[in-house]
Design a protein around this motif. Structure first.
Motif, PDB file in Angstrom:
ATOM      1  N   ARG A   1      -7.581   5.882 -10.390  1.00 30.87           N
ATOM      2  CA  ARG A   1      -8.397   4.716 -10.104  1.00 30.87           C
ATOM      3  C   ARG A   1      -8.400   3.745 -11.280  1.00 30.87           C
ATOM      4  O   ARG A   1      -8.284   2.534 -11.114  1.00 30.87           O
TER       5      ARG A   1
ATOM      6  N   ARG B   1       0.839  -1.192   0.000  1.00 32.55           N
ATOM      7  CA  ARG B   1       0.000   0.000   0.000  1.00 32.55           C
ATOM      8  C   ARG B   1       0.876   1.244   0.000  1.00 32.55           C
ATOM      9  O   ARG B   1       1.778   1.381   0.823  1.00 32.55           O
TER      10      ARG B   1
ATOM     11  N   HIS C   1      -6.577  -1.796  -5.626  1.00 39.49           N
ATOM     12  CA  HIS C   1      -7.671  -0.888  -5.278  1.00 39.49           C
ATOM     13  C   HIS C   1      -7.147   0.432  -4.752  1.00 39.49           C
ATOM     14  O   HIS C   1      -6.000   0.562  -4.365  1.00 39.49           O
ATOM     15  N   ILE C   2      -8.061   1.380  -4.739  1.00 42.30           N
ATOM     16  CA  ILE C   2      -7.681   2.725  -4.367  1.00 42.30           C
ATOM     17  C   ILE C   2      -8.755   3.256  -3.435  1.00 42.30           C
ATOM     18  O   ILE C   2      -9.908   2.857  -3.527  1.00 42.30           O
TER      19      ILE C   2
ATOM     20  N   TRP D   1      -4.792   6.415  -0.701  1.00 41.87           N
ATOM     21  CA  TRP D   1      -3.897   5.265  -0.832  1.00 41.87           C
ATOM     22  C   TRP D   1      -4.325   4.393  -2.005  1.00 41.87           C
ATOM     23  O   TRP D   1      -5.457   4.469  -2.484  1.00 41.87           O
ATOM     24  N   PHE D   2      -3.372   3.588  -2.461  1.00 45.22           N
ATOM     25  CA  PHE D   2      -3.740   2.530  -3.397  1.00 45.22           C
ATOM     26  C   PHE D   2      -2.939   1.296  -3.039  1.00 45.22           C
ATOM     27  O   PHE D   2      -1.898   1.385  -2.377  1.00 45.22           O
ATOM     28  N   GLU D   3      -3.452   0.157  -3.416  1.00 39.12           N
ATOM     29  CA  GLU D   3      -2.785  -1.104  -3.093  1.00 39.12           C
ATOM     30  C   GLU D   3      -2.608  -1.941  -4.354  1.00 39.12           C
ATOM     31  O   GLU D   3      -3.508  -2.012  -5.183  1.00 39.12           O
TER      32      GLU D   3
ATOM     33  N   VAL E   1      -5.029   1.949 -11.448  1.00 38.12           N
ATOM     34  CA  VAL E   1      -4.891   0.965 -10.368  1.00 38.12           C
ATOM     35  C   VAL E   1      -5.776  -0.247 -10.653  1.00 38.12           C
ATOM     36  O   VAL E   1      -5.377  -1.398 -10.443  1.00 38.12           O
TER      37      VAL E   1
END
Lengths: 521, 135
Positions: free
Chosen positions: A471, A427, A480-481, A494-496, A474
């Motif tokens: 988005r 993340r 995901h964001i 955040w994004f992962e 990602v």
């Protein structure tokens, strides 16, 4: 005393059992009179009441004394009297019994639906003939029927007035209903379509395929939605075809399957989409070419390739160049969004260490936002954070999050970047200490062209595309964001991305494995 | 033939043909590639002119605008390939349209430069493509 009634009973029981083991008449009378759950009455052949049981008097509130003779007629609903008596006299004429549903006034003055089964009692002497009837309260059933009718007509009204076409077919593909909007869409009236195969609403080329589809789906056991938002081609009465969006569901009726399709003609939408695409493409080309020249010229002058400029001219040139760069970035954002949404963007995935990307995005942002304070809190962690990603695109995502955070930060306030592990995900989070995300903005944060107004002076620039682009990118990475924000206390976006290898155990064959091989060489 | 004995990476990029209907783009491209980067640059403003210049100028590389009135980039490329001088010259498309950039797959162009591009970076971009070219 209902003499003839009991006689009739005795006669019938006697004929069934010849043992002579007869039920005493008093018992029968008690049974019928006092405990029967239904109303019982008897009249002479002229319709004068000569007997009603207790249930009947309880129900109607008319005491026996008043019911006898013509008094019982007052319990009939005025509107039902005519039919009742015509059935009655028909029965008297033919000697056959009759059965009728009508309303009977209860003791409380309200009418209830009842069913009466009336049989003529035939007697040798004309004077002794008459009628015997039983009355059953059917108001519950009537109410249920009425409720069903009401709900059906409500549903029918909704379906008829629906903007979308609603078509039902049976499991062999025959149309069973066709609402008004369907008629409008296809140009056929309901009469012309109901009873015909659904395939008449599609172009020739699709018919065989559809029919085999119907047959296959029919074999499956559970009701389900077969598809929402599917785009297929329909054919109108005049033979023209059009794109439509269809949602189909399947449900059981009796022993068979039925299908309901909700249909929307999307030719207009498609045309608008095409026009928009063309517009964007034309505009972008018309803007890009001169912009390339402007920015090219400015860049070259700024780079000193055209010689030294006087200080004042250089200052003005710098303003032009900075804004040109900004304009170009905006235009690229629009084109990015268009391409991402149209699925035209190609991604080149490779194994990368997310720490590098964070570092590079921060460096790039520092270059353009010279007065911003960005702290990398822990992205220099000891272990590599491998992900499969398009480097350029992920740097763009981090850059967008950073640009946003800087935009919404008060002057001289720091923006923090973190790289952390969240179960099977890496993340990257970017936190600012600005005003936070206003509550009413939250559900729309990742939509296109969304603005948060009135935060800081700098926040006014931008078209609200950064997060929408982030988005989309990602999502293309299977990640995901999101964001966490408390109003007035800053926000963390955040994004992962999916983790490629466990943190401490690099797998062989991957990039971590490569490193080991390289080290051994 | 001499060229077969010389490693590809040692062939120097020196002559570039810039094909674009936009006069300013042509001027700037020539400026940055010729005056700044020291390459020899020729200009063609139409597809037809490009085909002629390929034969007379013998470029090492061609920068080809895709959206041009008359002969567009794709038909220009096809015409160039039919000439002896242009049969194998590396071509780089320049376009403002992502859709057209996708169609590069159908051609043998070695790269696409998207408009708007950074003029100052153009020489380096071209040199990189030159080094990675497959003839």
């Amino acid at each position: 005393m209902p003499i003839r009634l009991f006689r009739a009973f005795r006669k019938s029981s006697a004929s069934r059992s010849s043992s002579g083991n007869q039920v005493p008449s008093e018992v029968l009378e008690t049974l019928l009179s006092a405990t029967a759950p239904i109303g019982i009455f008897e009249t002479d052949r002229r319709g004068n009441c000569i007997f009603v049981n207790d249930r009947w008097t309880q129900f109607t509130g008319i005491p026996k004394s008043r019911a006898y003779g013509q008094g019982w007629v007052t319990a009939l609903h005025p509107e039902d009297k005519a039919e009742f008596f015509s059935s009655w006299s028909r029965s008297a004429g033919t000697g056959a019994g009759f059965s009728l549903e009508f309303r009977l006034r209860g003791g409380d003055g309200t009418f209830a639906w009842v069913r009466a089964n009336v049989v003529p009692v035939v007697s040798k002497t004309a004077n002794e003939g008459g009628f015997v009837g039983v009355v059953t309260n059917i108001s519950d059933r009537k109410a249920a029927e009425q409720a069903l009718r009401d709900s059906e007509s409500r549903l029918r009204a909704i379906i008829e007035t629906a903007v979308n076409g609603v078509i039902t077919i049976d499991q062999t593909g025959i149309v069973t209903s066709f609402n008004a909007s369907s008629s409008r869409i296809f140009g056929w009236s309901a009469d012309e379509v109901v009873g015909q195969p659904l395939t008449m609403l599609m172009p020739e080329a699709y018919r065989t395929l559809h029919q085999s589809h119907v047959e296959n789906v029919g074999k499956q056991a559970l009701p389900r939605v077969l598809g929402t938002g599917r785009e297929i081609v329909g054919q109108r009465k005049d033979g023209t075809t059009f794109p439509m969006e269809v949602a189909i569901s399947q449900f059981r009726i009796g022993s068979g399957w039925m299908y309901a399709g909700i249909i929307r003609d999307i030719s207009e939408r498609k045309q608008i989409e095409r026009m928009k695409d063309e517009f964007v493409s034309v505009v972008s080309h018309e803007l890009r070419t001169p912009l390339t020249s402007i920015s090219g010229a400015l860049t070259l002058v700024h780079g000193g390739f055209a010689g030294e400029l006087p200080a004042k001219a250089s200052e003005l040139m710098e303003i032009a160049r900075k804004n040109c760069t900004h304009l170009m970035a905006q235009l690229n954002d629009i084109l990015d969004v268009e391409n991402l949404w149209a699925g035209r963007t190609t991604f080149s995935f490779e194994y990368v260490d997310l720490r590098d990307l964070v570092w590079r995005a921060v460096e790039m942002t520092r270059m353009s936002e010279t007065d911003a304070r960005i702290d990398i809190v822990n992205a220099d962690a000891a272990h590599p954070a491998y992900v499969k990603a398009d480097m350029v695109r992920i740097i763009q995502v981090i850059g967008n999050l950073l640009a946003n955070a800087i935009k919404f930060s008060p002057m001289n306030e720091v923006v923090e970047v973190r790289l952390t592990q969240n179960e099977k995900w890496w993340r990257v989070s970017v936190s600012d200490f600005g005003a936070g995300v206003p509550r009413q903005m939250r559900p729309r944060m990742f939509q296109r062209f969304v603005h948060s107004d009135g935060i800081t002076e700098r926040a006014k620039s931008g078209m609200g595309l950064g997060l929408a682009i982030a988005r989309s990118i990602v999502a293309q990475h299977g990640g995901h964001i999101g964001f966490d924000s408390e109003e007035t206390r800053g926000a963390t976006f955040w994004f992962e991305l999916p983790m490629l290898f466990g943190q401490s155990e690099p797998a062989l064959g991957g990039p971590a494995g490569h490193e080991m091989v390289n080290a051994a060489q | 033939m001499v060229s077969t004995t010389v490693p590809e990476s040692d062939v120097k990029l020196s002559k570039v043909l810039c094909v674009d209907d936009d006069a300013d783009i042509c001027f700037l491209t020539r400026f940055v590639l010729q005056d700044v980067a020291g390459l020899d640059v020729a200009i063609a403003r139409t597809g037809r002119e490009a085909v002629e210049k390929v034969e007379s100028f013998r470029p090492d590389m061609i920068l080809l605008d895709v959206m041009m009135p008359g002969m567009d980039g794709f038909s220009t490329l096809a015409a160039i390939r039919r000439t002896t001088a242009g049969a194998t010259v590396p071509v780089v498309f320049v376009t403002a349209s992502a859709e057209l950039a996708e169609r590069r797959e159908d051609s043998d162009a070695i790269g696409v430069i998207a408009k708007p591009f950074d003029m100052a970076r153009l020489p380096r971009q071209l040199l990189e493509l030159w080094r990675r070219r497959v003839l």
